[in-house]
Design a protein around this motif. Structure first.
Motif, mmCIF file in Angstrom:
data_model
loop_
_atom_site.group_PDB
_atom_site.id
_atom_site.type_symbol
_atom_site.label_atom_id
_atom_site.label_comp_id
_atom_site.label_asym_id
_atom_site.label_seq_id
_atom_site.Cartn_x
_atom_site.Cartn_y
_atom_site.Cartn_z
ATOM 1 N N GLY A 301 0.828 -1.195 0.000
ATOM 2 C CA GLY A 301 0.000 0.000 0.000
ATOM 3 C C GLY A 301 0.860 1.240 0.000
ATOM 4 O O GLY A 301 2.093 1.167 -0.085
ATOM 5 N N VAL A 302 0.208 2.387 0.087
ATOM 6 C CA VAL A 302 0.908 3.668 0.099
ATOM 7 C C VAL A 302 0.234 4.591 1.111
ATOM 8 O O VAL A 302 -0.972 4.494 1.345
ATOM 9 N N PRO A 303 1.023 5.500 1.730
ATOM 10 C CA PRO A 303 0.391 6.542 2.546
ATOM 11 C C PRO A 303 -0.533 7.365 1.659
ATOM 12 O O PRO A 303 -0.225 7.608 0.487
ATOM 13 N N GLY A 304 -1.669 7.778 2.208
ATOM 14 C CA GLY A 304 -2.625 8.468 1.361
ATOM 15 C C GLY A 304 -3.322 9.619 2.021
ATOM 16 O O GLY A 304 -3.533 9.629 3.233
ATOM 17 N N GLY A 305 -3.674 10.613 1.206
ATOM 18 C CA GLY A 305 -4.436 11.760 1.659
ATOM 19 C C GLY A 305 -5.911 11.574 1.376
ATOM 20 O O GLY A 305 -6.400 10.444 1.246
ATOM 21 N N PRO A 306 -6.654 12.673 1.251
ATOM 22 C CA PRO A 306 -8.100 12.578 1.047
ATOM 23 C C PRO A 306 -8.531 11.877 -0.233
ATOM 24 O O PRO A 306 -9.676 11.434 -0.326
ATOM 25 N N LEU A 307 -7.645 11.777 -1.234
ATOM 26 C CA LEU A 307 -7.989 11.056 -2.464
ATOM 27 C C LEU A 307 -6.918 10.030 -2.792
ATOM 28 O O LEU A 307 -5.731 10.256 -2.555
#
Length: 500
Positions: A301-307
């Motif tokens: 996975g990856v770190p993610g923001g609102p989208l």
């Protein structure tokens, strides 16, 4: 002569075997039981996987590349001012009860979604529609209050249901009636849900399978054994830990894509001290998202923001968010500025999924090092959803579905009074940006507005977005034609088959 007859019998037998092989019931292993099957009321992934695209369909559909295509509407026109949409419906579409799907059913569906009595969490997606009118049995006209750029995408998630259920809040929860390729047959609580082939399905030659059987198997190890020994042919939308366990097993293959769904920590901003943006900002500074990816998602996975980063046209790079650089000392300083006595005791409700439980434990440890004292409250799924809907939480750890268009998530979640704004969040500048972004067709203007929304939400909004995982499905290699969808829909099963 006898030899010819025998050959004919053998050939016929082979043809029958081939037919039955491609028209079998697909055995699916899933971890949790749906909480209901009404497409206008469900919010949990187990319900969504059963009904979306299988039992029900919308006027439009989203494909695996997140592009909008015709579905129950075979075509449409949009007026120059963007405020009138006219849809031509496909002829000869049947509901599973045998009745014809017509314009009156579409009109009734829109009214049902907008009804305060039904209280659909999808209501915000049709808030722009002022009137829906049946022009004739196969033509529907929507008059909009203002232009709605995301409307066609939103319609893909809005199931068309019979007009007869418009005011009924109960019937579809256990006896769904849609137009999809599979129809509901049986639900044995804590056992299975069985769907059978919709013989009157409008799309020629589909579905290829004779049915779908969703077996409810809570134990991950049991599902894995069932897949390896052939009892189950599909484990859809599994986490990285399960994928690692079955990878490389004989006759098993993995499908994967970057998930649109996001893991999150939700915050109730109506409950002090979380009404103070500095406290919400402290939560973000306390979190180490890469550590969550490594520890709870096994690096998948990856770190993610609102989208989701999968939305390349929309998502702001997380490097642009100052609070995404972990800084426990900064978090404690913000709590002090907010006048909070530390450690700040808080209860976090936890969705009963193993990956979310793992994430919650990592976040608990991180927050506890930064001036918080977090108690995890593991809940049964139905209770978790009820508390979520009633805003009965301080914080929660969960996973929510994403959408190809930012409006579908942002407007219902962060707009003042939005249908899933359980956080009680209200920001006039965010409201203005969301209103402007949904009423313009100018892609550059929408992008600019959503960039601003993301930057406002990322550090001090009511949601600490955490990660976007790699979405896996594990299957037997005899399952052909099934594609993993970024939005977790199993709609591609309509074209799937089981080979000998």
């Amino acid at each position: 002569m006898l030899k010819v007859k025998l050959r004919g019998i053998v050939a016929a037998g082979l043809m029958m075997a081939a037919t039955s092989a491609s028209a079998q019931v697909l055995e699916i292993g899933m971890d949790q039981s749906p909480t209901g099957l009404d497409p206008h009321l469900i919010t949990a992934f187990p319900s969504f996987m059963v009904v979306n695209g299988n039992i029900y369909e919308g006027l439009t559909a989203v494909d695996k590349d997140l592009k909008v295509n015709p579905s129950l509407a075979e075509s449409w026109t949009i007026s120059p001012d963007g405020k009138t949409y006219t849809f031509k419906l496909r002829p000869n579409v049947k509901f599973h009860d045998g009745s014809s799907m017509e314009a009156k059913d579409v009109v009734s569906t829109i009214r049902r979604l907008q009804s305060k009595d039904i209280a659909s969490p999808l209501a915000s997606r049709v808030s722009a529609i002022e009137t829906a009118t049946a022009i004739d049995p196969l033509t529907v006209e929507f008059k909009l209050k203002e232009p709605s750029a995301p409307l066609l995408t939103s319609l893909a998630t809005l199931a068309i249901v019979p007009a007869s259920v418009e005011t009924d809040k109960d019937i579809l929860q256990k006896a769904p009636d849609g137009t999809g390729p599979f129809k509901f047959k049986e639900w044995q609580p804590n056992g299975f849900i069985l769907l059978t082939k919709h013989e009157g399905y409008w799309q020629a030659g589909l579905p290829k399978l004779s049915g779908l059987k969703f077996n409810l198997v809570p134990e991950s190890a049991t599902r894995q054994v069932g897949l390896v020994n052939g009892q189950y042919s599909l484990l859809p939308n599994i986490d990285a830990a399960t994928a690692l366990q079955v990878k490389g097993k004989p006759a098993v293959k993995l499908g994967e894509t970057l998930d649109l769904a996001y893991t999150l920590i939700g915050i109730n901003v109506s409950k002090p001290p979380f009404d103070n943006p500095k406290v919400r900002e402290a939560v973000n500074y306390a979190i180490n998202r890469q550590e969550i990816v490594d520890a709870a998602l096994f690096g998948a996975g990856v770190p993610g923001g609102p989208l989701s980063p999968a939305l390349k046209s929309w998502a702001v790079d997380v490097k642009d968010y100052a609070c995404y650089k972990p800084d426990p000392a900064k978090a404690q300083a913000l709590l002090k500025e907010a006048g909070v006595t530390t450690p700040l005791a808080v209860t976090m409700n936890v969705l009963p999924r193993q990956d979310i439980k793992d994430i919650a434990q990592v976040v608990q440890e991180q927050l506890n090092k930064a001036g918080f004292k977090v108690e995890l409250k593991n809940q049964e799924q139905g209770q978790f959803i009820q508390d979520w809907r009633n805003s009965n939480f301080e914080m929660f750890a969960s996973i929510n579905s994403g959408s190809p268009d930012p409006d579908d998530y942002f407007y219902r979640t962060f707009r003042t009074g939005g249908s899933t704004n359980v956080f009680k969040y209200s920001d006039a500048s965010v409201d203005q940006l969301l209103d402007s972004a949904r009423t313009t067709q100018d892609q550059a203007a929408r992008k600019k507005a959503y960039d601003e929304v993301q930057k406002k939400l990322a550090c001090s909004g009511p949601v600490a977005h955490l990660t976007y995982g790699t979405l896996f499905s594990a299957m037997r290699d005899k399952l052909q034609g099934y594609d993993v969808m970024p939005n977790r829909s199993l709609s591609t099963l309509r074209g799937a088959s089981l080979q000998p």
